[in-house]
Write a protein that holds these residues in place. Structure first.
Motif, short mmCIF file in Angstrom:
data_model
loop_
_atom_site.label_atom_id
_atom_site.label_comp_id
_atom_site.label_asym_id
_atom_site.label_seq_id
_atom_site.Cartn_x
_atom_site.Cartn_y
_atom_site.Cartn_z
N GLY A 1 1.31 -33.56 10.31
CA GLY A 1 0.93 -33.90 11.68
C GLY A 1 -0.02 -32.91 12.34
N GLY A 2 -0.94 -32.31 11.55
CA GLY A 2 -1.89 -31.36 12.11
C GLY A 2 -1.28 -30.01 12.44
N ASP A 3 -0.04 -29.79 12.02
CA ASP A 3 0.66 -28.54 12.33
C ASP A 3 0.34 -27.49 11.28
N VAL A 4 1.01 -26.34 11.37
CA VAL A 4 0.77 -25.22 10.46
C VAL A 4 1.56 -25.43 9.16
N PHE A 5 1.15 -24.70 8.12
CA PHE A 5 1.81 -24.79 6.82
C PHE A 5 1.57 -23.49 6.06
N SER A 6 2.26 -23.35 4.93
CA SER A 6 2.05 -22.19 4.06
C SER A 6 1.62 -22.67 2.68
N LEU A 7 1.00 -21.76 1.92
CA LEU A 7 0.42 -22.09 0.62
C LEU A 7 1.23 -21.47 -0.51
N LEU A 8 1.52 -22.27 -1.53
CA LEU A 8 2.05 -21.77 -2.78
C LEU A 8 1.02 -22.11 -3.85
N ILE A 9 0.54 -21.11 -4.55
CA ILE A 9 -0.55 -21.33 -5.51
C ILE A 9 -0.24 -20.58 -6.80
N ASP A 10 -0.58 -21.20 -7.91
CA ASP A 10 -0.50 -20.53 -9.21
C ASP A 10 -1.48 -21.22 -10.14
N GLU A 11 -1.84 -20.53 -11.21
CA GLU A 11 -2.73 -21.18 -12.18
C GLU A 11 -2.15 -21.07 -13.57
N GLY B 1 1.20 -18.66 5.91
CA GLY B 1 1.89 -17.91 4.88
C GLY B 1 1.27 -18.22 3.53
N GLN B 2 1.36 -17.29 2.59
CA GLN B 2 0.85 -17.49 1.24
C GLN B 2 1.78 -16.78 0.26
N CYS B 3 2.06 -17.45 -0.85
CA CYS B 3 3.01 -16.90 -1.83
C CYS B 3 2.45 -17.10 -3.23
N TYR B 4 2.29 -16.01 -3.98
CA TYR B 4 1.81 -16.06 -5.35
C TYR B 4 2.66 -15.14 -6.21
N ASP B 5 2.31 -15.08 -7.50
CA ASP B 5 2.92 -14.07 -8.36
C ASP B 5 2.19 -12.74 -8.15
N ILE C 1 -8.10 -14.79 1.99
CA ILE C 1 -7.57 -15.70 3.01
C ILE C 1 -7.26 -14.95 4.30
N LEU C 2 -6.74 -13.72 4.16
CA LEU C 2 -6.44 -12.92 5.36
C LEU C 2 -7.69 -12.59 6.15
N GLU C 3 -8.84 -12.52 5.48
CA GLU C 3 -10.10 -12.27 6.19
C GLU C 3 -10.40 -13.39 7.18
N GLU C 4 -9.98 -14.61 6.82
CA GLU C 4 -10.25 -15.76 7.69
C GLU C 4 -9.10 -16.05 8.64
N ASN C 5 -7.90 -15.62 8.26
CA ASN C 5 -6.74 -15.94 9.10
C ASN C 5 -5.72 -14.80 8.98
N LYS C 6 -5.63 -13.97 10.01
CA LYS C 6 -4.74 -12.81 10.00
C LYS C 6 -3.27 -13.20 10.03
N SER C 7 -2.97 -14.44 10.38
CA SER C 7 -1.57 -14.89 10.47
C SER C 7 -1.05 -15.47 9.16
N ALA C 8 -1.88 -15.47 8.10
CA ALA C 8 -1.46 -16.02 6.80
C ALA C 8 -0.73 -14.93 6.02
N TYR C 9 0.48 -14.61 6.44
CA TYR C 9 1.22 -13.49 5.86
C TYR C 9 1.59 -13.77 4.41
N TYR C 10 1.45 -12.72 3.59
CA TYR C 10 1.67 -12.87 2.15
C TYR C 10 3.09 -12.45 1.77
N VAL C 11 3.70 -13.23 0.85
CA VAL C 11 4.99 -12.89 0.27
C VAL C 11 4.86 -12.95 -1.24
N HIS C 12 5.18 -11.85 -1.90
CA HIS C 12 5.21 -11.85 -3.36
C HIS C 12 6.42 -12.65 -3.81
#
Length: 621
Positions: free
Chosen positions: A112-122, A183-187, A203-214
């Motif tokens: 609904g156009g709201d905020v979200f967090s990213l989980l990414i892996d390759e 938020g962003q979460c990777y290995d 990503i933090l360069e563009e959005n300071k609120s995208a806090y990272y969690v290992h």
């Protein structure tokens, strides 16, 4: 003169009949595509010619559906025009893309156009192409935490810039942007979490609120297994376990021998009354190989080793005597010699206990609706369990080790005798067995792990976690702290400006009095339950700023288990026999296969409407 027989009426009748027939054909194709997507099966066959005895899953399924219905058979197989059969490969891919598009539209509607967090892996697929999976974590309109796959993108290289560019294109394609990321979460790979040039930093360069969690689960694996191997004896123990798989697990015959031997042992135990029978008990077991990226696999390996130990020893004896290769015979004799030592039994049970504590935490971390406060609570409980093993667990551990030695005729050691180093048996150690096994082994390994727990899991923005704890609804919101929650809101300047921060303070004061007086909020277990009850009671409308802050807490990520599951699905959808499937087609298939709960709600009419809308078609529908 007779309007019912006019040319116009006859043409309209013919058009209605044609439309009906076209719709039947398209419905048959849609149903076939639906089934194949749901099961993750291949569409095309090796030979789809008229004379082929196997035209592939799609063509054969269309044939089967037609055979079950006389009307469908006439329309699809007998009277279909060549340009309007709607069974060609292009149509199949179109239908798959429409299913995927409707699934993605549903996900976007939930966000609904709201905020979200990213989980990414390759990870690489069977074609050795590097694929990046992207999962979004958000709170839906019912207050539920969801993690959804939105795409798998082929990346030519795994540099941070390439990953960011591919991610940006994917988000733009589905109508999202980095500005919505919280938020962003990777290995722990350097290209992902690098402080200066990693994807996290980009990503933090563009959005300071995208806090990272290992990823907590990756950290847990590093804490438990990697740190344990700092001890040379435990490193040797895990090396011997890997050697066991090379000797016993390399042959199907030897695996069968283990299973057969275990069956005989179970029968003897049942007849002697040592074990009970019942539904689901005493199933066939096999030795399970551990993997560095399979969370909990080391625990299952040690568990199967303890249960199958007599069978494994009998197979090793067979290899040592009857083996065809001298190298395998030598390895089997070495394993038998090591498995007959007190050292092996002690390290087996010690690591089994430690990994058992971690296994419970691992399962908790992999839940899709796990919130970070509850995850940190589980981490703390696991740490406390390890501390208790160090402080009070020695006697019970030694009792289990002695019991195993007695059961399998392995010599026991007197803990008050002088310790003899098996690597240097002639050199005096001047320490007792008790000192070596309890202090130098058990205590030192657990101390390493406790320090690593404190170091690694405190990396998660500790200030954020301290403030988030104020939202915990347990014990009638005993942890609630107005100032702490206002400081938490200051971490998200894009969500709360100065005016909203002032209003948030007023809302929080009214909110806490309101929920403490409401019995529906009396027995909540965590902040995930708080969000659901707020929506159920419509209080999220009365306290919109409080609910927005709560959502920001909920979408902070815990583990990348959802992405790992997507890669498991990728190995099903893109198998060795389907190694030529295109990247976009694979992504569409994966979205439908992984998000089955959404996919199953899509109707044929939804797909047909999109089918008519996206392109000009030869036949009328």
């Amino acid at each position: 003169m007779n309007q019912n027989h006019s040319i116009k009426v006859d043409l309209d009748k013919q058009t209605d009949i044609t439309k009906k027939q076209n719709r039947i054909r398209l419905n048959t194709s849609v149903e076939s595509v639906r089934y194949l997507l749901h099961q993750g099966l291949a569409f095309r066959g090796n030979d789809e010619s008229e004379d082929s005895k196997n035209k592939g899953n799609f063509q054969e399924l269309v044939q089967t559906l037609a055979n079950q219905n006389e009307d469908v058979r006439k329309v699809v197989l007998q009277n279909a025009p060549q340009n309007c059969k709607w069974v060609c490969p292009d149509i199949q891919k179109d239908l798959v893309s429409y299913f995927a598009k409707i699934t993605l539209d549903y996900i976007l509607e939930e966000i609904g156009g709201d905020v979200f967090s990213l989980l990414i892996d390759e990870a690489s697929d069977v074609s050795d192409k590097e694929q990046m999976a992207v999962v979004l974590r958000y709170v839906d309109k019912l207050g539920l935490i969801l993690e959804r796959l939105v795409g798998v993108v082929h990346v030519s290289e795994t540099s941070a810039m390439c990953l960011k560019s591919a991610l940006e294109k994917l988000l733009a394609k589905i109508g999202l942007s980095f500005k919505q990321v919280r938020g962003q979460c990777y290995d722990g790979a350097s290209n992902m979490r690098g402080e200066f040039n990693g994807l996290k930093a980009k990503i933090l360069e563009e959005n300071k609120s995208a806090y990272y969690v290992h990823c907590f689960a990756h950290q847990l694996q590093l804490v438990i297994v990697a740190i344990s191997k700092k001890n040379e004896d435990i490193a040797d123990f895990f090396y011997m376990i890997s050697l066991l798989f090379n000797v016993v697990g390399a042959s199907c015959k030897r695996k069968d021998m283990i299973r057969e031997s275990n069956r005989e042992n179970v029968k003897k135990s049942i007849s002697s009354g040592r074990i009970s029978t019942g539904t689901g008990l005493n199933q066939d077991q096999s030795l399970q190989r551990a993997g560095d990226t399979r969370w909990g696999s080391h625990y299952r390996t040690l568990s199967s080793l303890i249960q199958l130990f007599p069978s494994i020893v009998s197979v090793l004896n067979y290899v040592a005597k009857e083996g065809k290769k001298d190298s395998k015979k030598s390895e089997a004799r070495g394993l038998l010699s090591y498995f007959g030592t007190f050292d092996f039994v002690f390290y087996l049970h010690m690591m089994f206990h430690i990994l058992g504590s971690a296994n419970t935490l691992s399962h908790a971390l992999q839940q899709k609706d796990q919130d970070i406060l509850n995850a940190m609570s589980c981490v703390k409980s696991t740490r406390n369990d390890l501390q208790q093993l160090r402080d009070d667990g020695w006697e019970s551990l030694l009792e289990k080790v002695y019991s195993f030695c007695e059961e399998h005729d392995i010599p026991k050691l007197n803990m008050h005798d002088e310790y003899v180093d098996r690597h240097k048996p002639r050199k005096r150690t001047n320490i007792t067995n008790l000192h070596h096994y309890q202090i130098e082994c058990l205590d030192s390994v657990i101390d390493w792990q406790l320090r690593e727990f404190d170091d690694r899991f405190n990396e998660v923005n500790s200030a954020l976690l301290i403030h988030m704890a104020s939202f915990n609804p347990k014990n009638s919101f005993a942890a609630f702290n107005l100032d702490s929650l206002l400081k938490l809101a200051e971490f998200y300047p894009d969500d709360f400006n100065s005016t909203q921060l002032m209003n948030l303070g007023h809302e929080l004061r009214i909110f806490i009095d309101n929920v403490r007086a409401d019995q529906r909020f009396a027995n909540l277990d965590g902040i995930a339950d708080l969000a659901k009850v707020l929506v159920e009671t419509k209080k999220h409308l009365a306290f919109p700023l409080v609910y927005q802050l709560l959502k920001l807490v909920l979408i902070l990520l815990v583990a990348t288990a959802s992405v790992e599951r997507c890669f498991s699905a990728m190995n099903i959808v893109k198998s060795v026999l389907r190694n030529k499937m295109g990247d976009e087609f694979m992504s569409d298939c994966l979205i439908c296969y992984v998000e089955k709960d959404i996919f199953s709600t899509i109707t044929n009419d939804d797909v047909i409407d999109l089918f008519k809308k996206m392109k000009d078609r030869e036949g009328k529908l």
